[in-house]
Write a protein that holds these residues in place. Sequence first.
Motif: not given
Length: 230
Positions: A69-75, A85-90, A171-181
């Motif tokens: 996650s980009d930030i923790s819930y407590q950030a 509602l998030p304090g920070l979103s992309s 920004a609190r959501a668990i995520h990642c960029g996938g592999a570019n194959n």
Amino acid sequence: MFDIVNTPKNRHSIKIKMTEDIFLLLNSVLYGDDRRKCFYENLYGKSSVLVELSLLLTFPGAPAQALHSDISYQALESQFDNHNLPGLSSTFVALQDVHQNMGPTIIIPNTHTKEYHSSIKIDMESYSVDGTIEKISNIDDDTVEKKTFSEEELNDAAITSNVGDVYTMDARAIHCGGANNSTKPRALICFAFQREDENTNDIKRATGFTYHINDEVLQRKYCLSDFENV
């Protein structure tokens, strides 16, 4: 060029200027119709501040990022009394069609909540407030289980896109960029808004977030409402 990203091989973030075309893009995404205006003003608040604006490039051969996650819930305290509602979103804008083999963004649903963050352990690389990488865990308790996801869960959470598609991530959501194959680079415009601290009317830098933004754009301090009228 900014290479200090999670799993940086063949993966880059480039700060971009607020050109007329970029301004019009944000205007269209945020205020293109009444539905978008309502969504983003409720999500961010009209006085929220633009804190990231970049071009994300993932070239062929880039491995998948580690889930994080980009930030923790407590950030950010601004999240606590705001109906979750998030304090920070992309927000991400696809600059081309993004297929499964190009490493689309993977966002695990329902992982942005306080309950989720307190129930699992994830070890990850993150960023301190000065921009350096540090190893962190969202929970220090060794008795809490480390969470893993199946390949099926990850594939189901991958956001394939058509050119021009838009998606927004807490920004609190668990995520990642996938592999570019694939044989093609993957390109996205990324921008983020953050709510001002209610006590100081300022932006508190949250540990974990990159705040990757051109200095001139940062100094201009664009608010969400600046993009309402052209």
